[in-house]
Structures are given as structure tokens and as C-alpha cells.
Write a protein that holds these residues in place. Sequence first.
Motif, PDB file in Angstrom:
ATOM      1  N   THR A  90       0.859  -1.165   0.000  1.00  8.32           N
ATOM      2  CA  THR A  90       0.000   0.000   0.000  1.00  8.32           C
ATOM      3  C   THR A  90       0.905   1.227   0.000  1.00  8.32           C
ATOM      4  O   THR A  90       1.694   1.420   0.924  1.00  8.32           O
ATOM      5  CB  THR A  90      -0.895   0.008   1.259  1.00  8.32           C
ATOM      6  N   GLY A  91       0.788   2.041  -1.052  1.00  4.47           N
ATOM      7  CA  GLY A  91       1.714   3.166  -1.189  1.00  4.47           C
ATOM      8  C   GLY A  91       1.024   4.511  -1.148  1.00  4.47           C
ATOM      9  O   GLY A  91       1.663   5.557  -1.284  1.00  4.47           O
ATOM     10  N   SER A  92      -0.295   4.515  -0.957  1.00  7.53           N
ATOM     11  CA  SER A  92      -1.001   5.789  -0.805  1.00  7.53           C
ATOM     12  C   SER A  92      -2.308   5.538  -0.066  1.00  7.53           C
ATOM     13  O   SER A  92      -2.790   4.401   0.017  1.00  7.53           O
ATOM     14  CB  SER A  92      -1.286   6.427  -2.162  1.00  7.53           C
ATOM     15  N   GLY A  93      -2.861   6.614   0.460  1.00  4.29           N
ATOM     16  CA  GLY A  93      -4.085   6.490   1.256  1.00  4.29           C
ATOM     17  C   GLY A  93      -5.283   6.083   0.422  1.00  4.29           C
ATOM     18  O   GLY A  93      -6.235   5.497   0.931  1.00  4.29           O
TER      19      GLY A  93
ATOM     20  N   PHE B 189       9.152   4.160   4.253  1.00  4.62           N
ATOM     21  CA  PHE B 189       7.904   4.058   5.002  1.00  4.62           C
ATOM     22  C   PHE B 189       7.447   5.461   5.355  1.00  4.62           C
ATOM     23  O   PHE B 189       8.268   6.325   5.671  1.00  4.62           O
ATOM     24  CB  PHE B 189       8.115   3.249   6.295  1.00  4.62           C
ATOM     25  N   PHE B 190       6.174   5.685   5.294  1.00  2.00           N
ATOM     26  CA  PHE B 190       5.627   6.962   5.772  1.00  2.00           C
ATOM     27  C   PHE B 190       4.148   6.776   6.067  1.00  2.00           C
ATOM     28  O   PHE B 190       3.550   5.763   5.701  1.00  2.00           O
ATOM     29  CB  PHE B 190       5.823   8.076   4.730  1.00  2.00           C
ATOM     30  N   GLU B 191       3.599   7.758   6.748  1.00  2.00           N
ATOM     31  CA  GLU B 191       2.152   7.747   6.937  1.00  2.00           C
ATOM     32  C   GLU B 191       1.570   8.782   5.998  1.00  2.00           C
ATOM     33  O   GLU B 191       2.219   9.779   5.696  1.00  2.00           O
ATOM     34  CB  GLU B 191       1.804   8.137   8.370  1.00  2.00           C
ATOM     35  N   MET B 192       0.352   8.522   5.555  1.00  2.00           N
ATOM     36  CA  MET B 192      -0.303   9.522   4.734  1.00  2.00           C
ATOM     37  C   MET B 192      -1.595   9.941   5.418  1.00  2.00           C
ATOM     38  O   MET B 192      -2.457   9.105   5.714  1.00  2.00           O
ATOM     39  CB  MET B 192      -0.589   8.977   3.337  1.00  2.00           C
ATOM     40  N   LEU B 193      -1.678  11.237   5.692  1.00  2.00           N
ATOM     41  CA  LEU B 193      -2.914  11.749   6.279  1.00  2.00           C
ATOM     42  C   LEU B 193      -3.898  11.951   5.139  1.00  2.00           C
ATOM     43  O   LEU B 193      -3.540  12.502   4.088  1.00  2.00           O
ATOM     44  CB  LEU B 193      -2.663  13.088   6.974  1.00  2.00           C
ATOM     45  N   GLY B 194      -5.129  11.507   5.335  1.00  2.00           N
ATOM     46  CA  GLY B 194      -6.081  11.624   4.235  1.00  2.00           C
ATOM     47  C   GLY B 194      -7.439  12.116   4.683  1.00  2.00           C
ATOM     48  O   GLY B 194      -7.901  11.792   5.783  1.00  2.00           O
ATOM     49  N   ASN B 195      -8.054  12.959   3.856  1.00  2.00           N
ATOM     50  CA  ASN B 195      -9.482  13.214   4.038  1.00  2.00           C
ATOM     51  C   ASN B 195     -10.157  12.992   2.700  1.00  2.00           C
ATOM     52  O   ASN B 195      -9.549  13.192   1.644  1.00  2.00           O
ATOM     53  CB  ASN B 195      -9.766  14.602   4.631  1.00  2.00           C
ATOM     54  N   TRP B 196     -11.396  12.526   2.779  1.00  2.00           N
ATOM     55  CA  TRP B 196     -12.071  12.004   1.598  1.00  2.00           C
ATOM     56  C   TRP B 196     -13.475  12.523   1.522  1.00  2.00           C
ATOM     57  O   TRP B 196     -14.208  12.524   2.510  1.00  2.00           O
ATOM     58  CB  TRP B 196     -12.140  10.466   1.663  1.00  2.00           C
ATOM     59  N   SER B 197     -13.813  12.945   0.312  1.00  2.00           N
ATOM     60  CA  SER B 197     -15.200  13.260   0.037  1.00  2.00           C
ATOM     61  C   SER B 197     -15.633  12.295  -1.055  1.00  2.00           C
ATOM     62  O   SER B 197     -15.066  12.295  -2.146  1.00  2.00           O
ATOM     63  CB  SER B 197     -15.322  14.703  -0.454  1.00  2.00           C
ATOM     64  N   LEU B 198     -16.610  11.458  -0.736  1.00  2.11           N
ATOM     65  CA  LEU B 198     -17.110  10.510  -1.734  1.00  2.11           C
ATOM     66  C   LEU B 198     -18.413  11.092  -2.281  1.00  2.11           C
ATOM     67  O   LEU B 198     -19.496  10.873  -1.744  1.00  2.11           O
ATOM     68  CB  LEU B 198     -17.340   9.138  -1.097  1.00  2.11           C
ATOM     69  N   GLY B 199     -18.269  11.952  -3.288  1.00  5.35           N
ATOM     70  CA  GLY B 199     -19.441  12.602  -3.871  1.00  5.35           C
ATOM     71  C   GLY B 199     -20.101  13.580  -2.917  1.00  5.35           C
ATOM     72  O   GLY B 199     -21.292  13.884  -3.040  1.00  5.35           O
ATOM     73  N   ASP B 200     -19.362  14.100  -1.968  1.00  2.73           N
ATOM     74  CA  ASP B 200     -19.916  15.043  -0.983  1.00  2.73           C
ATOM     75  C   ASP B 200     -19.369  16.432  -1.326  1.00  2.73           C
ATOM     76  O   ASP B 200     -19.714  17.015  -2.338  1.00  2.73           O
ATOM     77  CB  ASP B 200     -19.513  14.544   0.409  1.00  2.73           C
TER      78      ASP B 200
ATOM     79  N   GLY C 272      -1.692  13.805   2.478  1.00  6.27           N
ATOM     80  CA  GLY C 272      -0.586  14.628   2.954  1.00  6.27           C
ATOM     81  C   GLY C 272       0.488  13.744   3.530  1.00  6.27           C
ATOM     82  O   GLY C 272       0.235  12.952   4.447  1.00  6.27           O
ATOM     83  N   GLY C 273       1.695  13.813   2.977  1.00  4.45           N
ATOM     84  CA  GLY C 273       2.816  13.054   3.531  1.00  4.45           C
ATOM     85  C   GLY C 273       3.029  13.540   4.957  1.00  4.45           C
ATOM     86  O   GLY C 273       3.413  14.682   5.191  1.00  4.45           O
TER      87      GLY C 273
END
Length: 625
Positions: free
Chosen positions: A42-45, A87-98, A265-266
Motif C-alpha cells: 500500500t503506497g497511498s491512502g 515508510f511513511f504515513e499519509m494523512l487523508g481526508n475524503w469526500s465521496l461525492g460530498d 498529505g505526507g
Amino acid sequence: MNENLSSNELREKFIAYYKEKGHAVLPSAALIPENDPTTLFTGSGMQPLISYLLGEKHPQGTRLVDAQQCFRVNDIEEVGDSRHTTFFEMLGNWSLGDYFKKEQIPWIFGFLVDVVGIDPKRLYVTAFSGDPSIGIPKDETSVEIWTNLFTQKGVTATAVDLGTEENAYIVGMQNGRIFYYGSKNWWSRSGTPETMPVGEPGGPDSEMFYEFPDVDHNKKFGEHCHPQCDCGRFIEIGNSVFMEYKKEGEGVFAKLAHENVDFGGGFERMLQAINDSSDIFLGVDNLKKILDVLEEKSGRKYSDSTAKKSFRVIADHMRAAVFLISNGIAPSNTDRGYVLRRLIRRMVRHCDLIGVEEGFLAPISRIVVDSYVSIRPILSEQSMVILQTINDEEQKFRKTLKSGLNEFGKKVIGAGKKSLNGEESFYFYQSFGFPVEVMRELCQENNITFSEEEFNKEFEKHQKLSRFGTDKKFAGGLADTSEQTTKLHTATHLLHTSLRKVLGEHVGQKGSNITAERLRFDFSHPTKMTTEEIKKVEEIVNEQINRALPVIKEITTPDKAKESGALGFFTEKYGDQVSVYSMGDFSKEICGGPHVQNTSELVSFKILKEEAVSAGIRRIKATVG
Ligand code: SER
């Protein structure tokens, strides 16, 4: 800021900020992707959320937030500079059609500037310049939103159209704050609109960069610096992908069922920016803690330019190794296991370079466990497995490292070689277990040209040859199928596994010849076996004979055989079905047989002789009864 923000603080602040805006908090998905054959890790959020971006309903709603563990194997080579990590963490926020651009951009700007205190004068942003050939317009909406936000903070925000990256290096930033780029500002799992496969979702994106004015532009990248330049003056700290398209054919894009936002966001880079440290290893507490303990164990200083790269490699690789092991990966010679093996072996060599003693590496994993256990509780129950795995791999590598280095000193440096061909460099992998990074670095340090491509070609060639070897092994290897040769054949399997246990997993079968009197087994190993090693191998084989293990033949597919951990080589050459012989829990190999029914039929096992065949290949003659 006077005091550095910690990893835990940043993670908590980000999650709380979006939670307050109606986002459900998702746990991090595993590092081994489920149902996604496109990558090993897994390489991205967005990877674990792909089906929801394509339109499936997410059980937790249309607004999501998470901190996803990620690993990018392609960045291994870059580790050692001021900002790359595997290795890194990716901070994510998601809008699924919102929500879409007019919420996403002000929210993330508000988080960075108002919540975690980044100076807006240090921020530069980008947007998609459009692609008329596929009917996708210039993203003027995002640019207008950005212009207003900067202006409200009293920062002049001129927009400049840079087009291609090549052009950007020529024309430079022209006092701009907001930059249009072409395919650089398009995001999909598989690159640009041209390279994406049909069916893949993607879209224009808008990235945020933080500037480190203390880093001078390096002209080796191009005449003028600009946000997407790789010199290190600007680092990308976040990317809002406006995922609203799907590729339907070459040059044909259609709108997805709804407009999505995929923000990534990395995490470490964001923290580096917040703490205003152009060196990621100093700006991120969880990496800095590893440097501190390395200083203690090595007696060297991180600031010492001759030690810095080693500190960085160990800090990054240790964190990555801990996460890979806690995701159920074990060192091996294939796929994910080989990646882990490369990380650990490279660390071992860098320990040697800065003087961290044998056996001191594994305990450093404790720092990583302690740093992340609050967000990944499984680390606590796995801390012993992690320690043991790293330790075992270090021991295995140390069995061959010294002789491999001696050989390199004699045959390469001593012989005044200026370059290594594929065969020569691969020899060090085959005989001494030197993975590609170790070879690359050894050559670099000694100004010897090393071709990774040639090494890899040799790697593949070798795998193919081994497959032929396996196929021929039982046709030509067995003199007849008398009772005695059958027993010796079974003994060969027990011997193979025992050698791997005693000497290490670099041991692989190179040849086999069996007569009624004795078995003859050739295998890869660089040095003469010691009397103790020979005794130990004999003991293990005899133990398996005394355990009276049933020998079971099973017909299965090559894939299933591979999954079950059977030794062998896996290609279409085997056809759809293979036979796998297991001897209790001890040995499992793809093999054409024949074998005895129970290991007790061998009665006892004795090694008659151990000798060299050629460089890196040893031969054992042994008998049973
Ligand atoms: N998918 C985008 C990235 O990985 C943003 O999450 O950069």
C-alpha cells in the motif's frame, strides 16, 4: 514555533479537525494491499478506498479521515538524502461525492496555517493547466480559491502558467505563488492520462509545497528552481486530488458517478514543514529518536558528514522493517520478503560502517515499537517477533558478509576493476547474499560502475536456469529407483532444509546425483562448513528420521504450492499441476519423486564428505542406513 510538534500531536490534530467537520475516522488499512494486484505494498491512502471512489457506497458515509501506513519500495535508493523515506504515513481526508474544491482548499489551508501554524508566506501551490486533447479544462476554480485565501492572509498571490516541468526549469518562478502545470498536476495510481489503463479513475490535483529558504537551488536539476523541482528547497506537503474522471479508452475520459476529493498529505513532510526542518530526520520525532540511540551505540555524531547517510538509512529502514514484519512479512528471496531482506541487510552493513556492533541492531526496533504502539497496538504483542526476525536475518547475513567483503576486496578492488558486469555483481548475491543495494553502495564507495539493470537481468536469468535445473534434477539426478536410491532421495530433501536452517536461506540446491551408495548434493554457500556445522546438520536430519515423519504427496497448482511455502520455482513450465512432497512440518518441496513413505525408513544419516565444487558452490556426499 519554539517547541517541535510531535507525531502524535499532528495525527491527533488532523483527525480531530476533520472529525469536527463530519468525517468518520477510519483505521489504517494493512501494508499488504487487499484485492489490488497493481502494487506489492500500500503506497497511498487512496489505494484501500479505490472501489468507493469508483462509486461503491462506503459503510461509514461520504466524509472520511485517516492516517494510512504506506511503503514505497521505489524510494529505497533515494534514502540517505534529507527527505526521502520508504515508510511513511499519509494523512487523508475524503469526500465521496460530498464536498469539492470550495470546501477542500480552504479547509486544508486553514488546517496548515491556522491550526498548526505554518507561515503562509512559505507555502506555494499548484493546479492543473488543462488538457484540451482529452477535453479537460484548466482548473481556474482552484486557482481563484487559492488567490482569495492567500490574499486574505496578506500574501501576494500571482498565478503563473508553467506548463511542462522542462519549461518550468527554463522560465523559473517569476515571483508567482500559484502555478499551473500540465501532467504533473494530474493524479492516478498509474500516472498521467496517457499512461493510465482503461477503467482507472483519476483527476486534476492541487498540491501544496513548503519552502526552505536555507536550501540553495542545485542547478544539476535545471537552471531555475520551481515548486516541483527536486533539489529539496521545496517539499510537497499535501495533494488534493479532484477525482472526477475515469479513463474509458485511449484519449477518452468520462465523468465518474460523482465528484470526489482524495487528499493525501505526507505526514512526515508535513511535520518537517511545521517544525521548519529541511532535514526530515531531525524534524520528525520518531526518526530523531532512532538517530539519538544510534549516536549512543556508535559513538559517532549524526552531524558528521561521513556518518550521516548511514544514520539515515538505518533510521528509515528500521522503521520500515518494523512495520513490514508487523504486517506479517518475513525475510525471503522473493517479492515482499526480499524487500524486507534488502532493508535489514543494508542496515547491517551501515551498522558496520558507523561502528554499531553486531547484535545491537535488533534492540533498536524497540524505539519504533514504543513510538507507534499507541496507534498500532499489535506492535506490543509482536515486539519479540520483530526483534527475533531482525536478529536472525543479521546473523544469517553475517555468516557471509565478511567473506563476501574479502572477496570483493580481492577480486574487484584488488584487481583494479572499474566496472562490474551483471554476472560479476550477481555472483556476490548468489554466493554471499549481497542484495542489490549493498552491491550498488559497495561499488559507489569504490568508484566502480555498477549496472542495476544488468544485475537484475542476471537475477532473472538465474531464476530461469534454476527452474530448468529443478526439472532435470530427478530425471538425471537419480541413477535408478531402487529402494536405496529412493531413501537417499528423501534424505536429500531433509539435508536441503537442514542446510538452510544451519547456514542460512542463501543455501539453494545447485545439483543432485544419487547412486545406491551415496547421495551427492551441491548447494550455494561461500565458505567451507565447520565441523560444528556439519555435525549440526547431521543431527537435524537424524532428528527428522527419529520423528518418523510421514512423507505426503499432494497434487496442487504452482500458485498454491508457492503460497504454502514449498521450495521450488514457479512458472508455467510446471504446467497447471505440480506434486509437492511434505515431510511433516519440516520440509516441503515441489518434486517429481519418488520418496519413501516415512522418514524412519532411512534409519540414520551420515555426512561422508564436504568439499568445494567451484567458487560459492559446496558439495556434500552422504549416506543413510
Ligand atoms: N492519492 C494522492 C496521493 O497519493 C492523494 O492522496 O498523493
